[in-house]
Scaffold this motif. Structure first.
Motif, PDB file in Angstrom:
ATOM      1  N   VAL A 153     -44.854 -46.783  -2.940  1.00  0.00           N
ATOM      2  CA  VAL A 153     -45.786 -46.668  -4.058  1.00  0.00           C
ATOM      3  C   VAL A 153     -45.082 -46.288  -5.357  1.00  0.00           C
ATOM      4  CG1 VAL A 153     -47.750 -46.145  -2.573  1.00  0.00           C
ATOM      5  CG2 VAL A 153     -46.346 -44.272  -3.446  1.00  0.00           C
ATOM      6  N   ALA A 154     -43.825 -45.875  -5.282  1.00  0.00           N
ATOM      7  CA  ALA A 154     -43.032 -45.616  -6.483  1.00  0.00           C
ATOM      8  C   ALA A 154     -41.590 -46.003  -6.183  1.00  0.00           C
ATOM      9  CB  ALA A 154     -43.108 -44.158  -6.908  1.00  0.00           C
ATOM     10  N   GLN A 155     -41.155 -47.105  -6.802  1.00  0.00           N
ATOM     11  CA  GLN A 155     -39.793 -47.580  -6.595  1.00  0.00           C
ATOM     12  C   GLN A 155     -38.800 -46.682  -7.335  1.00  0.00           C
ATOM     13  OE1 GLN A 155     -38.865 -50.115  -4.725  1.00  0.00           O
ATOM     14  NE2 GLN A 155     -40.733 -51.323  -4.416  1.00  0.00           N
ATOM     15  N   PRO A 156     -37.586 -46.509  -6.802  1.00  0.00           N
ATOM     16  CA  PRO A 156     -36.566 -45.776  -7.565  1.00  0.00           C
ATOM     17  C   PRO A 156     -36.241 -46.526  -8.856  1.00  0.00           C
ATOM     18  CG  PRO A 156     -35.602 -46.822  -5.619  1.00  0.00           C
ATOM     19  CD  PRO A 156     -37.082 -46.987  -5.504  1.00  0.00           C
ATOM     20  N   ALA A 157     -36.097 -45.790  -9.938  1.00  0.00           N
ATOM     21  CA  ALA A 157     -35.862 -46.394 -11.253  1.00  0.00           C
ATOM     22  C   ALA A 157     -34.407 -46.247 -11.662  1.00  0.00           C
ATOM     23  CB  ALA A 157     -36.761 -45.738 -12.300  1.00  0.00           C
ATOM     24  N   ALA A 158     -33.916 -47.235 -12.396  1.00  0.00           N
ATOM     25  CA  ALA A 158     -32.549 -47.175 -12.914  1.00  0.00           C
ATOM     26  C   ALA A 158     -32.383 -45.951 -13.806  1.00  0.00           C
ATOM     27  CB  ALA A 158     -32.235 -48.444 -13.697  1.00  0.00           C
ATOM     28  N   ALA A 159     -31.176 -45.383 -13.807  1.00  0.00           N
ATOM     29  CA  ALA A 159     -30.924 -44.165 -14.576  1.00  0.00           C
ATOM     30  C   ALA A 159     -29.536 -44.218 -15.201  1.00  0.00           C
ATOM     31  CB  ALA A 159     -31.052 -42.936 -13.683  1.00  0.00           C
ATOM     32  N   THR A 160     -29.386 -43.474 -16.299  1.00  0.00           N
ATOM     33  CA  THR A 160     -28.096 -43.315 -16.966  1.00  0.00           C
ATOM     34  C   THR A 160     -27.809 -41.827 -17.097  1.00  0.00           C
ATOM     35  OG1 THR A 160     -28.336 -45.371 -18.230  1.00  0.00           O
ATOM     36  CG2 THR A 160     -26.774 -43.744 -19.067  1.00  0.00           C
ATOM     37  N   ALA A 161     -26.599 -41.417 -16.762  1.00  0.00           N
ATOM     38  CA  ALA A 161     -26.237 -40.000 -16.824  1.00  0.00           C
ATOM     39  C   ALA A 161     -24.898 -39.838 -17.517  1.00  0.00           C
ATOM     40  CB  ALA A 161     -26.177 -39.399 -15.428  1.00  0.00           C
ATOM     41  N   LEU A 162     -24.762 -38.737 -18.229  1.00  0.00           N
ATOM     42  CA  LEU A 162     -23.491 -38.390 -18.857  1.00  0.00           C
ATOM     43  C   LEU A 162     -22.578 -37.766 -17.806  1.00  0.00           C
ATOM     44  CD1 LEU A 162     -21.937 -38.195 -21.577  1.00  0.00           C
ATOM     45  CD2 LEU A 162     -22.875 -35.887 -21.798  1.00  0.00           C
ATOM     46  N   LEU A 163     -21.312 -38.147 -17.829  1.00  0.00           N
ATOM     47  CA  LEU A 163     -20.330 -37.637 -16.886  1.00  0.00           C
ATOM     48  C   LEU A 163     -20.408 -36.110 -16.786  1.00  0.00           C
ATOM     49  CD1 LEU A 163     -17.823 -38.412 -15.110  1.00  0.00           C
ATOM     50  CD2 LEU A 163     -16.424 -37.881 -17.132  1.00  0.00           C
ATOM     51  N   ILE A 222     -39.420 -50.892   5.607  1.00  0.00           N
ATOM     52  CA  ILE A 222     -39.417 -51.537   4.294  1.00  0.00           C
ATOM     53  C   ILE A 222     -38.253 -50.985   3.493  1.00  0.00           C
ATOM     54  CG2 ILE A 222     -40.951 -49.832   3.208  1.00  0.00           C
ATOM     55  CD1 ILE A 222     -42.217 -52.158   1.643  1.00  0.00           C
ATOM     56  N   THR A 223     -37.676 -51.833   2.637  1.00  0.00           N
ATOM     57  CA  THR A 223     -36.559 -51.429   1.776  1.00  0.00           C
ATOM     58  C   THR A 223     -36.995 -51.479   0.326  1.00  0.00           C
ATOM     59  OG1 THR A 223     -34.954 -52.300   3.359  1.00  0.00           O
ATOM     60  CG2 THR A 223     -34.178 -51.904   1.115  1.00  0.00           C
ATOM     61  N   SER A 224     -36.673 -50.459  -0.421  1.00  0.00           N
ATOM     62  CA  SER A 224     -37.056 -50.391  -1.831  1.00  0.00           C
ATOM     63  C   SER A 224     -36.246 -51.366  -2.671  1.00  0.00           C
ATOM     64  CB  SER A 224     -36.831 -48.978  -2.366  1.00  0.00           C
ATOM     65  OG  SER A 224     -35.443 -48.730  -2.568  1.00  0.00           O
ATOM     66  N   ASN A 225     -36.675 -51.526  -3.902  1.00  0.00           N
ATOM     67  CA  ASN A 225     -35.865 -52.246  -4.877  1.00  0.00           C
ATOM     68  C   ASN A 225     -34.611 -51.428  -5.184  1.00  0.00           C
ATOM     69  OD1 ASN A 225     -37.916 -54.137  -5.039  1.00  0.00           O
ATOM     70  ND2 ASN A 225     -38.830 -53.212  -6.856  1.00  0.00           N
ATOM     71  N   PRO A 226     -33.502 -52.082  -5.525  1.00  0.00           N
ATOM     72  CA  PRO A 226     -32.310 -51.314  -5.903  1.00  0.00           C
ATOM     73  C   PRO A 226     -32.467 -50.692  -7.285  1.00  0.00           C
ATOM     74  CG  PRO A 226     -31.899 -53.660  -6.158  1.00  0.00           C
ATOM     75  CD  PRO A 226     -33.260 -53.537  -5.529  1.00  0.00           C
ATOM     76  N   ALA A 227     -31.891 -49.523  -7.463  1.00  0.00           N
ATOM     77  CA  ALA A 227     -31.887 -48.841  -8.758  1.00  0.00           C
ATOM     78  C   ALA A 227     -30.447 -48.594  -9.169  1.00  0.00           C
ATOM     79  CB  ALA A 227     -32.649 -47.522  -8.673  1.00  0.00           C
ATOM     80  N   GLY A 228     -30.071 -49.098 -10.318  1.00  0.00           N
ATOM     81  CA  GLY A 228     -28.703 -48.924 -10.787  1.00  0.00           C
ATOM     82  C   GLY A 228     -28.503 -47.583 -11.471  1.00  0.00           C
ATOM     83  N   LEU A 229     -27.451 -46.867 -11.086  1.00  0.00           N
ATOM     84  CA  LEU A 229     -27.069 -45.619 -11.747  1.00  0.00           C
ATOM     85  C   LEU A 229     -25.835 -45.896 -12.595  1.00  0.00           C
ATOM     86  CD1 LEU A 229     -27.234 -42.583 -12.254  1.00  0.00           C
ATOM     87  CD2 LEU A 229     -25.919 -42.219 -10.161  1.00  0.00           C
ATOM     88  N   THR A 230     -25.962 -45.653 -13.889  1.00  0.00           N
ATOM     89  CA  THR A 230     -24.861 -45.859 -14.838  1.00  0.00           C
ATOM     90  C   THR A 230     -24.338 -44.506 -15.298  1.00  0.00           C
ATOM     91  OG1 THR A 230     -25.838 -47.937 -15.612  1.00  0.00           O
ATOM     92  CG2 THR A 230     -24.209 -46.895 -17.043  1.00  0.00           C
ATOM     93  N   ILE A 231     -23.036 -44.332 -15.300  1.00  0.00           N
ATOM     94  CA  ILE A 231     -22.409 -43.093 -15.758  1.00  0.00           C
ATOM     95  C   ILE A 231     -21.670 -43.377 -17.063  1.00  0.00           C
ATOM     96  CG2 ILE A 231     -20.869 -41.190 -15.185  1.00  0.00           C
ATOM     97  CD1 ILE A 231     -23.287 -41.459 -13.321  1.00  0.00           C
TER      98      ILE A 231
END
Length: 710
Positions: A153-163, A222-231
């Motif tokens: 009901v809530a897919q993981p969302a892409a995220a950006t994080a500072l090193l 079931i498998t969720s959508n992929p969520a990209g993590l950017t650093i």
């Protein structure tokens, strides 16, 4: 303590604050965006020490950061709802079932044990602090007698994080029994990562990857959508002002914490804007974008139309470690760029940011960047080829003033809300304007979309399509109202006596309802919560209260008998305001006539900020789809209450034609034909109706559409 002299560098959430190099950091005009953890790095000749973090909390109306979500549970099992709020501290909570308070349910989590049929319903929570109260989304509790496969009901969302900073990915899954979870990195299971969240306390470059979740129970997997993590290794957050060489013009660059940026520039000699709303600054400080050549055409990837006859240009730039900016523009204009970071502290830091505004009567839009030290930059774009812009000032009270040789652009930022009102005057572009900041616009949405039309037999049904965006499933109330329209206070003659409502996703039927049925209490409570009028006591209107995943849906209203009549189909968003999670549009196809047989679309822009929309009345454009008997020339009229806000009888002859083409492409709408009608407007909070009629009283099949625009 240590050997002097010392140098200081303050940071917010790990990001250096430009100009904050004294032993004391003073913040003035503090807004919600200033909340966070503040540290200071102190350096002398022998090394550097970094302080503990000091948390700054900015009290404001509570914001629901994570609403309760739908739960599916086996008979006798346990169900738990939770909420997470931001916007201050010292929250109190009151959970409700079908709109009624639940005695003793006053914490951030509410759990039911030994669930039975009497517990089934819709739950929400009122969160209160010393500023006020807000309500969460509705969360449905569904009881099943046999195991139910997992549903995300809530897919993981892409995220950006500072090193080096923390970051968290999350997922929400229903199913009975409760599914087990397994997070994966690039398809490989992560040992011990079996909860609804995946947290990184100290994000490193090696953490950059695609993450998904596998949910499993006895009924399925079931498998969720992929969520990209950017650093990112460095944030260039801040406001930069500069100029093009040769006195060609000025520009401003606004960079967010995650290095997403907005570039606004104007070349007075060529009366041409140079802008891009989706610039990305690399770890090394470089940025690049191209601007198309044709006047009024889109800039790609959701970019606005460029109302200028400027040949294609390319802009490249680089931000140095000391905050200086250099670069070049080439193509239709040729010059170098030079600028600098405006600093993070100053008399106008409380209103610094990016703002977007528009006109309620046409496609005029304006973009502004305010800096922390009284500088501001703005561009205004007409719906045709007119434009203007330049460098000006902003005051601590939020007044932006831009005066050029041809125009005066004046905007007023309301501190604390991010709302903006103002105007552009002069011979180039004249319009009243309203809008808001990044944050205000991200949370704004359409909360109710509806259509009224005549419903007949066979193909003369009322077909309403709508779109849900984002990663989270959304609770919605869908109503097909007929009999109630014929009663007081409406008194509509010829109302549909027995409506039938069927909900589709693609060609798959998700449910049918003719009459409210056993779920009446929950439907009435949901309607009351959202402010909908009450349905008649007879219960012969139709309604569906459900939770839908992001996607495209169609609600079809027909008659259970051969009798025709006028019906109203409504789709209500029962969720809380969450950026990116929206009910985007409604598209309704039906017969358009005169009098009570008008084709009408209604929608609500809630309080918070103005909303930019595309409204289309399509007749001739339906012919290519094989629709018979189309309305030859629709007349589209937009009302705010009983006041006409805008009207159009042929989009192709409108001064906003280029913007309408761009907007249609942005939302994925098909192309319009000559004599179709359309408009792009920016609307303040309120209730609106769009009506389609035929020239000279003509009737025919038409499509009315309301799209939310970026």
């Amino acid at each position: 303590a240590g050997t002097a002299p010392f140098s200081y560098q303050w940071r917010r959430n790990g990001i250096a604050i430009s100009g904050a190099t004294n032993a004391t950091l003073i913040l003035t005009g503090v807004q919600a965006s200033g909340a966070g953890s503040y540290t200071v790095a102190i350096t002398n000749a022998f090394g550097t020490a970094v302080s503990n973090g000091a948390t700054l909390t900015v009290n404001q109306l509570p914001i629901i950061a994570e609403s309760p979500r739908a739960v599916v549970v086996l008979v006798g099992g346990s169900a738990s709802f939770s909420v997470r709020a931001t916007g201050g501290s010292s929250f109190t909570y009151q959970w409700r079932k079908n709109g009624a308070p639940v005695l003793g349910a006053t914490s951030s989590t509410y759990t039911l044990n030994g669930v039975s049929a009497s517990d089934v319903g819709n739950y929400d929570v009122i969160v209160t602090n010393n500023v006020g109260s807000v309500g969460s989304s509705l969360a449905q509790l569904t009881l099943v007698a046999a195991p139910a496969a997992p549903v995300i009901v809530a897919q993981p969302a892409a995220a950006t994080a500072l090193l080096g900073n923390p970051v968290t990915l999350s997922v929400a899954v229903t199913g009975a029994p409760t599914p087990t979870l397994q997070w994966r990195k690039n398809g490989t299971a992560i040992s011990g990562a079996n909860g609804p969240t995946l947290s990184f306390s100290n994000a490193q470059t090696g953490d950059a990857a695609n993450y998904d979740v596998v949910a499993t129970n006895s009924a399925g997997t079931i498998t969720s959508n992929p969520a990209g993590l950017t650093i990112i290794t460095r944030s260039y957050a801040g406001v930069y002002f500069g100029s093009f060489s040769g006195a060609l013009g000025n520009f401003a660059l606004y960079v967010r914490d995650d290095n997403r940026a907005v570039f606004l520039g104007y070349l007075p000699g060529g009366t041409a804007p140079v802008l891009n709303l989706k610039v990305t600054v690399s770890d090394g400080g470089q940025f690049f974008f191209s601007q198309v050549a044709i006047a009024g055409s889109p800039g790609g990837d959701g970019e606005p139309a460029r109302a200028a006859a400027l040949a294609a240009v390319t802009v490249t730039g680089s931000i140095q470690s000391d905050g200086t900016l250099t670069g070049a523009i080439s193509g239709g204009a040729s010059a170098t760029l030079s600028g600098a970071l405006a600093g993070a502290t100053g008399p106008t830091q409380g209103v610094a940011g990016f703002y977007q505004v528009g006109s309620p009567t046409n496609a005029v839009t304006a973009y502004a960047i305010a800096g922390p030290n009284n500088q501001a930059f703005a561009i205004v774009l007409g719906g045709g080829t007119a434009s203007d812009g330049g460098l000006g000032t902003v005051t601590s009270s939020g007044q932006i003033g831009i005066v050029t040789a041809r125009s005066s652009i004046n905007l007023q930022i309301v501190a604390g809300t991010g709302l903006v009102t103002g105007s552009s005057t002069g011979a180039v572009v004249a319009a009243n304007l309203s809008g808001g900041s990044d944050t205000a616009l991200a949370r704004q949405r359409l909360v109710n979309i509806s259509s009224r039309a005549r419903v007949g037999a066979a193909d003369a049904v009322l077909i309403a399509g709508f779109v849900i965006s984002g990663e989270e499933s959304k609770p919605v109330l869908i109503r097909a109202v007929g009999p109630t329209l014929g009663t007081a206070p409406f008194g509509l003659t010829g109302a549909l006596a027995s409506p039938r409502l069927e909900l589709f996703r693609g060609t798959t039927s998700l449910g049918t309802n003719a009459g409210i049925g056993a779920n009446r209490a929950a439907i009435d409570a949901a309607g009351a919560q959202i402010g909908a009028f009450a349905l008649g006591a007879a219960g012969t209107d139709a309604a569906i209260l459900t939770t839908l995943a992001p996607g495209n849906y169609t609600a079809v209203v027909s008659s259970t008998t051969t009798a025709a009549g006028v019906a109203l189909v409504e789709v209500y968003d029962m969720s809380g305001a969450t950026p990116g999670q929206k009910l985007l549009n409604i598209s309704t196809r039906a017969s358009a006539g005169v009098g009570e047989n008008l084709l009408i679309a209604g929608f609500v822009v809630p309080g918070g900020s103005s909303k930019r929309v595309l409204v289309r009345g399509v007749g001739p454009g339906l012919a290519v789809f094989g629709v018979p008997g189309v309305l030859a020339q629709p007349v589209l009229t937009l009302f705010n209450g009983s006041v006409i806000a805008a009207t159009n009888t042929n989009w192709a002859t409108s001064t906003d034609a280029a913007t309408i083409t761009t907007a249609s492409a942005q939302v994925g709408a098909f192309g319009l034909a000559n004599n179709d009608s359309a408009m792009v407007v920016t609307l303040a909070p309120g209730n609106y109706t769009a009506q389609v009629t035929g020239v000279g009283g003509a009737a025919g099949i038409a499509l009315i559409e309301v799209y939310e625009l970026p």
